[in-house]
Design a protein around this motif. Structure first.
Motif, mmCIF file in Angstrom:
data_model
loop_
_atom_site.group_PDB
_atom_site.id
_atom_site.type_symbol
_atom_site.label_atom_id
_atom_site.label_comp_id
_atom_site.label_asym_id
_atom_site.label_seq_id
_atom_site.Cartn_x
_atom_site.Cartn_y
_atom_site.Cartn_z
ATOM 1 N N MET A 125 0.832 -1.201 0.000
ATOM 2 C CA MET A 125 0.000 0.000 0.000
ATOM 3 C C MET A 125 0.868 1.253 0.000
ATOM 4 O O MET A 125 0.596 2.213 -0.710
ATOM 5 C CB MET A 125 -0.935 -0.039 1.218
ATOM 6 C CG MET A 125 -1.662 1.218 1.569
ATOM 7 S SD MET A 125 -0.896 2.287 2.829
ATOM 8 C CE MET A 125 -0.647 1.246 4.218
ATOM 9 N N VAL A 126 1.945 1.237 0.766
ATOM 10 C CA VAL A 126 2.854 2.387 0.832
ATOM 11 C C VAL A 126 3.678 2.488 -0.446
ATOM 12 O O VAL A 126 3.784 3.564 -1.048
ATOM 13 C CB VAL A 126 3.790 2.276 2.064
ATOM 14 C CG1 VAL A 126 4.881 3.329 2.018
ATOM 15 C CG2 VAL A 126 2.987 2.397 3.343
ATOM 16 N N ILE A 127 4.258 1.376 -0.876
ATOM 17 C CA ILE A 127 5.121 1.366 -2.060
ATOM 18 C C ILE A 127 4.355 1.819 -3.303
ATOM 19 O O ILE A 127 4.868 2.586 -4.113
ATOM 20 C CB ILE A 127 5.718 -0.043 -2.278
ATOM 21 C CG1 ILE A 127 6.695 -0.382 -1.150
ATOM 22 C CG2 ILE A 127 6.389 -0.161 -3.640
ATOM 23 C CD1 ILE A 127 7.088 -1.850 -1.101
ATOM 24 N N ARG A 128 3.117 1.355 -3.432
ATOM 25 C CA ARG A 128 2.311 1.684 -4.613
ATOM 26 C C ARG A 128 1.596 3.022 -4.488
ATOM 27 O O ARG A 128 0.926 3.446 -5.411
ATOM 28 C CB ARG A 128 1.314 0.571 -4.865
ATOM 29 C CG ARG A 128 1.988 -0.746 -5.214
ATOM 30 C CD ARG A 128 1.008 -1.878 -5.290
ATOM 31 N NE ARG A 128 1.706 -3.126 -5.582
ATOM 32 C CZ ARG A 128 1.141 -4.314 -5.475
ATOM 33 N NH1 ARG A 128 -0.123 -4.435 -5.086
ATOM 34 N NH2 ARG A 128 1.830 -5.394 -5.756
ATOM 35 N N ASN A 129 1.716 3.652 -3.326
ATOM 36 C CA ASN A 129 1.144 4.985 -3.091
ATOM 37 C C ASN A 129 -0.360 5.024 -3.354
ATOM 38 O O ASN A 129 -0.869 5.922 -4.024
ATOM 39 C CB ASN A 129 1.881 6.029 -3.945
ATOM 40 C CG ASN A 129 1.694 7.418 -3.392
ATOM 41 O OD1 ASN A 129 1.357 7.592 -2.227
ATOM 42 N ND2 ASN A 129 1.889 8.413 -4.239
ATOM 43 N N TYR A 130 -1.087 4.064 -2.798
ATOM 44 C CA TYR A 130 -2.539 4.007 -2.959
ATOM 45 C C TYR A 130 -3.207 5.073 -2.110
ATOM 46 O O TYR A 130 -2.719 5.414 -1.033
ATOM 47 C CB TYR A 130 -3.076 2.644 -2.530
ATOM 48 C CG TYR A 130 -2.780 1.508 -3.482
ATOM 49 C CD1 TYR A 130 -2.517 1.730 -4.830
ATOM 50 C CD2 TYR A 130 -2.771 0.207 -3.028
ATOM 51 C CE1 TYR A 130 -2.258 0.681 -5.686
ATOM 52 C CE2 TYR A 130 -2.513 -0.859 -3.880
ATOM 53 C CZ TYR A 130 -2.259 -0.613 -5.210
ATOM 54 O OH TYR A 130 -2.003 -1.648 -6.061
ATOM 55 N N ASN A 131 -4.352 5.555 -2.592
ATOM 56 C CA ASN A 131 -5.163 6.451 -1.767
ATOM 57 C C ASN A 131 -6.003 5.592 -0.811
ATOM 58 O O ASN A 131 -5.902 4.363 -0.808
ATOM 59 C CB ASN A 131 -6.015 7.382 -2.636
ATOM 60 C CG ASN A 131 -7.049 6.652 -3.468
ATOM 61 O OD1 ASN A 131 -7.556 5.596 -3.090
ATOM 62 N ND2 ASN A 131 -7.357 7.197 -4.642
ATOM 63 N N PHE A 132 -6.848 6.236 -0.013
ATOM 64 C CA PHE A 132 -7.578 5.512 1.025
ATOM 65 C C PHE A 132 -8.513 4.449 0.451
ATOM 66 O O PHE A 132 -8.539 3.312 0.931
ATOM 67 C CB PHE A 132 -8.368 6.492 1.899
ATOM 68 C CG PHE A 132 -9.097 5.815 3.022
ATOM 69 C CD1 PHE A 132 -8.419 5.395 4.152
ATOM 70 C CD2 PHE A 132 -10.457 5.561 2.933
ATOM 71 C CE1 PHE A 132 -9.080 4.744 5.187
ATOM 72 C CE2 PHE A 132 -11.128 4.913 3.963
ATOM 73 C CZ PHE A 132 -10.440 4.511 5.084
ATOM 74 N N ILE A 133 -9.301 4.797 -0.574
ATOM 75 C CA ILE A 133 -10.248 3.838 -1.155
ATOM 76 C C ILE A 133 -9.491 2.683 -1.805
ATOM 77 O O ILE A 133 -9.868 1.518 -1.641
ATOM 78 C CB ILE A 133 -11.164 4.540 -2.191
ATOM 79 C CG1 ILE A 133 -11.975 5.668 -1.532
ATOM 80 C CG2 ILE A 133 -12.099 3.538 -2.863
ATOM 81 C CD1 ILE A 133 -12.910 5.207 -0.442
ATOM 82 N N GLN A 134 -8.429 2.992 -2.533
ATOM 83 C CA GLN A 134 -7.617 1.941 -3.138
ATOM 84 C C GLN A 134 -7.046 1.015 -2.070
ATOM 85 O O GLN A 134 -7.042 -0.211 -2.224
ATOM 86 C CB GLN A 134 -6.481 2.553 -3.964
ATOM 87 C CG GLN A 134 -6.924 3.242 -5.230
ATOM 88 C CD GLN A 134 -5.790 3.992 -5.895
ATOM 89 O OE1 GLN A 134 -4.922 4.548 -5.223
ATOM 90 N NE2 GLN A 134 -5.787 4.007 -7.217
ATOM 91 N N THR A 135 -6.580 1.607 -0.978
ATOM 92 C CA THR A 135 -6.012 0.821 0.123
ATOM 93 C C THR A 135 -7.052 -0.100 0.744
ATOM 94 O O THR A 135 -6.790 -1.282 0.986
ATOM 95 C CB THR A 135 -5.430 1.760 1.199
ATOM 96 O OG1 THR A 135 -4.352 2.489 0.625
ATOM 97 C CG2 THR A 135 -4.948 0.998 2.412
ATOM 98 N N ALA A 136 -8.244 0.426 1.017
ATOM 99 C CA ALA A 136 -9.299 -0.376 1.640
ATOM 100 C C ALA A 136 -9.689 -1.548 0.744
ATOM 101 O O ALA A 136 -9.802 -2.692 1.211
ATOM 102 C CB ALA A 136 -10.508 0.497 1.948
#
Length: 196
Positions: A125-136
């Motif tokens: 999640m950190v490496i790919r720099n996802y936003n909150f919705i992408q992370t969830a």
């Protein structure tokens, strides 16, 4: 921020970027608990729940505590602490309200804390720099992919007569062989959707 639709990330994390079949993360509990469908389903649901919640919690801690204070180099330690605390709460809940599942999972419930798939999802999640919705959705999809993998393996292992196998192929050996074959089958989905 990665410009990928959250639903693409969700479905890719279930199929083409499955934590078991693509990254081979979380293999120890996958191999050990995939003997019975009921136990595998219980662990898969627990891992899915933990993956979803801890990925969201780690996103919040990372972006609103660690990065603003310049402490992002502590992410490994902090992510593990968040995961451990949440798994401890889940373990207490299951012991109190779902006692059969608690005893069926046994030692593998506290071992969710050190399941590398759970830490891996937070780090991806950190490496790919996802936003909150992408992370969830990435956390939920990764958990559902892990659930799909372990329940599929439990279904296959329940149908195998291990007594008919050559002596060296029983137990973990046949599980790894079947996992490799299943991973190759999931590669067939990679032309559809893949996240890196």
């Amino acid at each position: 921020m990665v410009d990928v639709h959250p639903l693409v990330i969700f479905f890719a994390s279930i199929f083409t970027s499955n934590m078991i079949f693509s990254n081979f993360l979380g293999m120890c509990s996958y191999i050990a608990v995939s003997k019975e469908i009921e136990t595998a389903t219980g662990l898969g649901i627990a891992v899915t729940f933990v993956l979803t919640i801890t990925t969201i919690l780690n996103y919040i801690v990372y972006h609103y505590v660690l990065v603003p204070f310049g402490l992002d180099y502590l992410r490994f330690i902090v992510f593990i602490l968040v995961i451990a605390a949440f798994v401890q709460l889940l373990e207490m809940f299951l012991e109190r309200y779902v006692e059969n599942l608690y005893y069926a999972l046994g030692i593998f419930l506290p071992l969710i804390t050190v399941n590398c798939a759970i830490l891996g999802v937070s780090l991806f999640m950190v490496i790919r720099n996802y936003n909150f919705i992408q992370t969830a959705l990435f956390g939920l999809g990764s958990g559902l992919g892990w659930l799909l993998a372990i329940v599929s393996m439990a279904g296959i292992r329940s149908r195998i007569n291990e007594d008919a196998l050559p002596k060296g192929l029983g137990g973990p050996a046949i599980t790894l062989i079947i996992t490799g074959i299943m991973a190759m089958a999931f590669i067939g989905f990679s032309g559809i959707v893949q996240i890196s």
